[in-house]
Motif scaffolding. Sequence first.
Motif, PDB file in Angstrom:
ATOM      1  N   LEU A 126      56.641  12.019  20.552  1.00  0.00           N
ATOM      2  CA  LEU A 126      55.867  11.411  21.083  1.00  0.00           C
ATOM      3  C   LEU A 126      55.387  10.745  22.340  1.00  0.00           C
ATOM      4  O   LEU A 126      54.571  10.628  23.367  1.00  0.00           O
ATOM      5  CB  LEU A 126      55.582   9.795  20.165  1.00  0.00           C
ATOM      6  CG  LEU A 126      55.276  10.177  18.492  1.00  0.00           C
ATOM      7  CD1 LEU A 126      55.449   9.560  17.446  1.00  0.00           C
ATOM      8  CD2 LEU A 126      53.742  10.508  18.306  1.00  0.00           C
ATOM      9  N   THR A 127      56.589  10.206  22.898  1.00  0.00           N
ATOM     10  CA  THR A 127      57.395   9.719  24.346  1.00  0.00           C
ATOM     11  C   THR A 127      56.642  10.609  25.252  1.00  0.00           C
ATOM     12  O   THR A 127      55.737  10.536  26.183  1.00  0.00           O
ATOM     13  CB  THR A 127      58.469   9.836  24.568  1.00  0.00           C
ATOM     14  OG1 THR A 127      58.893   8.808  23.276  1.00  0.00           O
ATOM     15  CG2 THR A 127      58.765   8.983  25.310  1.00  0.00           C
ATOM     16  N   ASP A 128      57.256  12.089  25.066  1.00  0.00           N
ATOM     17  CA  ASP A 128      56.518  13.536  26.284  1.00  0.00           C
ATOM     18  C   ASP A 128      55.026  13.472  26.263  1.00  0.00           C
ATOM     19  O   ASP A 128      54.115  13.385  27.214  1.00  0.00           O
ATOM     20  CB  ASP A 128      57.371  14.285  25.723  1.00  0.00           C
ATOM     21  CG  ASP A 128      58.136  14.350  26.040  1.00  0.00           C
ATOM     22  OD1 ASP A 128      58.984  13.540  26.633  1.00  0.00           O
ATOM     23  OD2 ASP A 128      59.358  15.456  25.677  1.00  0.00           O
ATOM     24  N   ALA A 129      53.993  13.006  25.159  1.00  0.00           N
ATOM     25  CA  ALA A 129      52.864  13.413  24.360  1.00  0.00           C
ATOM     26  C   ALA A 129      52.053  11.887  24.854  1.00  0.00           C
ATOM     27  O   ALA A 129      51.138  12.003  25.632  1.00  0.00           O
ATOM     28  CB  ALA A 129      52.558  13.466  23.302  1.00  0.00           C
ATOM     29  N   GLU A 130      52.297  10.807  25.310  1.00  0.00           N
ATOM     30  CA  GLU A 130      52.133   9.280  25.174  1.00  0.00           C
ATOM     31  C   GLU A 130      52.286   9.132  27.200  1.00  0.00           C
ATOM     32  O   GLU A 130      51.368   9.004  28.157  1.00  0.00           O
ATOM     33  CB  GLU A 130      53.256   8.110  24.960  1.00  0.00           C
ATOM     34  CG  GLU A 130      52.397   8.115  23.692  1.00  0.00           C
ATOM     35  CD  GLU A 130      53.565   6.614  22.704  1.00  0.00           C
ATOM     36  OE1 GLU A 130      54.920   6.213  23.898  1.00  0.00           O
ATOM     37  OE2 GLU A 130      53.053   6.543  21.884  1.00  0.00           O
ATOM     38  N   ALA A 131      53.481  10.069  27.708  1.00  0.00           N
ATOM     39  CA  ALA A 131      53.466   9.850  29.280  1.00  0.00           C
ATOM     40  C   ALA A 131      53.324  11.598  29.368  1.00  0.00           C
ATOM     41  O   ALA A 131      51.701  11.531  31.100  1.00  0.00           O
ATOM     42  CB  ALA A 131      54.909  10.743  29.273  1.00  0.00           C
ATOM     43  N   GLN A 132      52.327  12.353  28.965  1.00  0.00           N
ATOM     44  CA  GLN A 132      51.365  13.418  29.547  1.00  0.00           C
ATOM     45  C   GLN A 132      49.900  12.061  29.659  1.00  0.00           C
ATOM     46  O   GLN A 132      48.865  12.542  30.154  1.00  0.00           O
ATOM     47  CB  GLN A 132      51.406  14.474  28.671  1.00  0.00           C
ATOM     48  CG  GLN A 132      52.406  14.943  28.972  1.00  0.00           C
ATOM     49  CD  GLN A 132      52.915  16.630  27.900  1.00  0.00           C
ATOM     50  OE1 GLN A 132      52.025  16.951  26.996  1.00  0.00           O
ATOM     51  NE2 GLN A 132      53.469  17.298  28.035  1.00  0.00           N
ATOM     52  N   ILE A 133      49.519  12.262  27.966  1.00  0.00           N
ATOM     53  CA  ILE A 133      48.260  11.631  28.068  1.00  0.00           C
ATOM     54  C   ILE A 133      47.839  10.245  29.232  1.00  0.00           C
ATOM     55  O   ILE A 133      47.114  10.129  29.801  1.00  0.00           O
ATOM     56  CB  ILE A 133      47.537  10.199  26.727  1.00  0.00           C
ATOM     57  CG1 ILE A 133      48.282  11.324  25.630  1.00  0.00           C
ATOM     58  CG2 ILE A 133      47.015   9.840  26.997  1.00  0.00           C
ATOM     59  CD1 ILE A 133      48.323  11.149  24.274  1.00  0.00           C
TER      60      ILE A 133
END
Length: 200
Positions: A126-133
Amino acid sequence: MAVMGTSLLSDVLPFPAAADNPLLEASPGLMVWTLVIFGITLFILKRYVFGPVGAAIEKRRADIAASIEESERAREAAAALLEDYRARLAEARKEADLLREQGRKDGELQGHELLAQAQSQRDRVLTDAEAQIEALARAAASGLRDDVVTLALMAAEKVSRRSLSDEDHRRLIQEAIDEADLSVVSANGAGSSNGGGTAA
């Protein structure tokens, strides 16, 4: 009655009278020899028969007593072995219960560890996805800013119908950036990227 019985007996069995039978007469020589032969026979029986027979009987009695003692010892040993077997069986059952309980605890612990690892991995994803977003939103905002600048320049050229100098370009770009609310655009871009990430 006794006279009748004797007369009947004498009528049926014709015994000779005591005076007529030599075997029924008392003979001192015969009595002595009978006693001597009886004594010799008794001595021989006592020395050669009664002793060995008594010894054999005593030996047999001792063997029977030894076998009884041996069987008693064997019974006691069997009882001790049975008690030892029962104690070991109870100990084995106790160890099996402990192992089963330990296995259950280990299984629960591993389950908790796997759950914690899964939650940690989910948080990481989730953290990686938020960073990518966020990176995509920043890139989209930057691209949008460039598009706004280009559109502003084209609009300015069309309005003025003439070519602008570099100084005019800079001034118009700065004015367009100042007037544009890019924070709203960044939020809208992040929302649309987030929606796209969730849909994917």
